[in-house]
Design a protein around this motif. Structure first.
Motif, short mmCIF file in Angstrom:
data_model
loop_
_atom_site.label_atom_id
_atom_site.label_comp_id
_atom_site.label_asym_id
_atom_site.label_seq_id
_atom_site.Cartn_x
_atom_site.Cartn_y
_atom_site.Cartn_z
N HIS A 156 66.80 93.49 -24.77
CA HIS A 156 66.44 91.97 -24.93
C HIS A 156 65.70 91.68 -26.49
N GLU B 60 69.68 77.98 -15.36
CA GLU B 60 69.20 79.12 -16.58
C GLU B 60 69.36 80.45 -15.60
N GLU B 61 69.00 80.62 -14.53
CA GLU B 61 69.12 81.73 -13.70
C GLU B 61 70.56 82.06 -13.47
N ARG C 285 71.40 83.50 -16.95
CA ARG C 285 70.82 84.85 -17.00
C ARG C 285 71.59 85.87 -16.22
N ASN D 51 70.04 90.27 -20.87
CA ASN D 51 69.67 89.26 -19.58
C ASN D 51 69.32 89.88 -18.25
N PHE E 259 62.44 90.80 -17.36
CA PHE E 259 62.69 89.85 -16.46
C PHE E 259 62.43 91.12 -15.19
N ALA F 143 63.40 82.28 -16.45
CA ALA F 143 64.81 82.33 -16.59
C ALA F 143 65.26 81.82 -18.02
N HIS G 62 66.47 83.83 -21.33
CA HIS G 62 68.01 84.66 -21.39
C HIS G 62 68.44 84.42 -22.86
#
Length: 430
Positions: A72, A308-309, A312, A349, A355, A368, A371
C-alpha cells in the motif's frame, strides 16, 4: 495493402511479441508474468494468494519485465511521486520505427493526448478544464436523478422471472447517467454502451489477434461517433456538461479538437465502464455476505462506507503501471530510469499492514476509504465522486426494492486483465 499490413504489424509489436514473452516467463514462475496470465482467467478475490507472494518478495520486487509491488505504501509513493510518469515511452531501434509506422489513425485511451498517459503541463491544463465541469457539487445534484433512473430500470424488470443484472441494471444505470451528463441522445445510448464494452480490453497488453481486431474496430467506430456528437454539440449546445467542456476556456484557451475528443471519449467510457464493475462486484459481495447486508439494513447510514469496502475488497481496476523518469530509489531499492513499475491496486487494498484481516468484507471497517481503487496522485480518478454516488444509490435501491434477491448459477467474469467485474450475473429478484 498497407491498410491490412499496418494492423498486423501493430498487433505484433504491441501485443503479439509481449504476449509470447509473458507466457514464457509465467511458465518459469515470474510473478509479473503470472499476474498477466492468471489475471485473465482468475477473479480478483482468488488472486489474493498471488498478492501475498508479491509482498513476500519485499515492498518492491524485481520481475522479468520491471518491478512489481502490492505494498500500500509503495503503490501510493509510486503513483504520487514526481520520479514516475504514465505510459510507456517509445521503443528504440527497429521496434520503435515499426510502432510509429503502424500507429492507429484513431484515438486510443493509452496514447496521447489521453489524460491517462499525459503529464504536466498538458495534463494539468486538461484536468483543470475538466475538473471545472465535473465537480463534486455537480455530481451531488445528480443524486436525485440517479435514484429515479435506478427505480425506472427496476420497474421494467419482471420480479417473477430470471434476470441478468449486468445487462438489465449494472450496465444501464451508469451509461444512462453519464449519457445524460454528456448530452448523448437516448437513441444512441445503447450504441455507446456496446462500443464502450467492446473497447474495454484496449487497456490490456497481450491481446490475441482476433480480440485485437474487435477492439480496433470498436475504437475506430467510437472515435467516429464521438466526432459527430461533438460537432452536433458545437452547432446546438445544450444544458449538459459536455457542452460546457466544449466551451470551457482557461486563460482564453480551450481544448483543441484532438484534445477534446480524447478527453470527452475517456470521460464517457470511464464514466460507465468501471461503475458497471463496481455495481456487479458489490451485488455479489453483499449477496455472499448476508450478515453485512443485514448490518446495512439495520444501519442504512453505512451505505457510503459499504461502497468504499466494495472498492477495497474487489476493485474495478486490478493494476496500473508507471515508468521511472530518472534514476531513483523506492523502499530502498534502486530503480533505473526507464524501468516499468507495476502497481497492483487490488494488492495494495489487501495489504495487512493497513487493513486488519484484509480479505474479510466488513461494511463497518473504519478505514475502508484508505483504499487505492481510484489510483493516487495527479492521476487520481476524475470520476471518483460520480462512481461513489452511483454505487451507493445503485446498490441501496436494488436491495431495498428486492430484499430477497438471490443470485443463481451461471455468473461469469469479464476476461479483461485491467478492468475487473462480471460479464453476467444471473439472479431471481424474488
Amino acid at each position: 495493402m498497407q491498410r491490412l499490413v499496418k494492423p498486423v504489424v501493430r498487433w505484433g509489436v504491441t501485443h503479439g511479441l509481449p504476449r509470447a514473452a509473458l507466457l514464457v516467463a509465467a511458465r518459469r514462475g515470474d510473478l509479473q508474468a503470472r499476474l498477466f496470465v492468471e489475471g485473465a482467467t482468475t477473479p480478483t478475490l482468488r488472486l489474493t494468494g498471488l498478492f501475498d507472494e508479491v509482498r513476500a518478495g519485499g515492498p518492491l520486487s524485481r520481475g522479468a519485465f520491471g518491478y512489481l509491488t502490492a505494498s500500500h505504501a509503495v503503490v501510493r509513493e509510486v503513483l504520487g511521486g514526481n520520479d514516475f510518469r504514465t505510459g510507456i515511452g517509445p521503443a528504440a531501434g527497429v521496434w520503435g520505427r515499426l510502432a510509429q509506422w503502424s500507429a492507429a489513425e484513431y484515438l486510443h485511451p493509452m496514447a496521447p493526448p489521453s489524460l491517462l498517459v499525459t503529464e504536466p503541463p498538458d495534463h494539468t491544463r486538461y484536468r483543470k478544464l475538466v475538473t471545472r465541469v465535473f465537480t463534486v457539487r455537480a455530481v451531488e445534484n445528480l443524486r436525485g436523478r440517479t435514484e429515479e433512473i435506478a427505480h425506472e430500470l427496476l420497474d421494467a424488470l419482471d420480479p417473477a422471472g430470471p434476470v441478468d443484472l449486468v445487462e438489465a441494471y449494472c450496465g444501464l444505470l451508469p451509461v444512462t447517467v453519464i449519457a445524460e451528463i454528456l448530452g448523448v441522445p437516448p437513441a444512441q445510448r445503447q450504441r455507446v454502451l456496446t462500443l464502450g464494452t467492446a473497447a474495454a480490453p484496449s487497456l490490456d497488453m497481450g491481446l490475441p489477434w482476433r480480440r485485437f481486431r474487435r477492439v480496433h474496430t470498436a475504437l475506430a467506430a467510437f472515435d467516429r461517433w464521438l466526432g459527430e456528437h461533438l460537432e452536433h454539440l458545437r452547432a446546438q449546445p445544450g444544458d449538459n456538461l459536455l457542452s460546457q467542456l466544449v466551451a470551457a476556456r482557461e486563460d482564453g484557451v480551450g481544448l483543441t479538437d484532438l484534445e477534446l475528443r480524447a478527453t470527452a471519449g475517456l470521460v464517457l467510457a470511464a464514466g460507465f465502464e468501471t461503475t458497471v464493475n463496481l455495481l456487479g462486484n458489490g451485488i455479489a459481495l453483499l449477496h455472499d455476505n448476508p450478515d453485512q447486508l443485514a448490518a446495512l439494513r439495520a444501519e442504512p447510514s453505512r451505505w457510503a462506507n459499504a461502497v468504499e469496502e466494495v472498492l477495497r475488497v474487489d476493485p474495478p481496476v486490478l493494476l496500473t503501471g508507471r515508468m521511472s523518469a530518472r534514476d531513483t530509489e523506492v523502499a530502498g531499492v534502486p530503480v533505473p530510469a526507464g524501468a516499468l513499475v507495476t502497481t497492483i491496486l487490488a494488492g495494495a487494498n489487501h495489504d495487512p499492514a493497513v487493513f486488519a484481516d484484509p480479505d474479510r468484507f466488513d461494511v463497518r471497517r473504519t478505514n475502508a476509504r484508505e483504499h487505492i481503487a481510484f489510483s493516487a496522485g495527479r492521476h487520481y480518478c476524475l470520476g471518483a465522486a460520480l462512481a461513489r454516488m452511483e454505487g451507493e444509490v445503485g446498490l441501496r435501491v436494488l436491495f431495498d426494492r428486492f430484499p430477497n434477491l438471490r443470485l443463481t448459477p451461471g455468473a461469469t467474469h469479464r476476461d479483461t486483465r485491467i478492468l475487473r467485474g462480471y460479464d453476467r450475473l444471473p439472479a431471481l429478484l424474488g
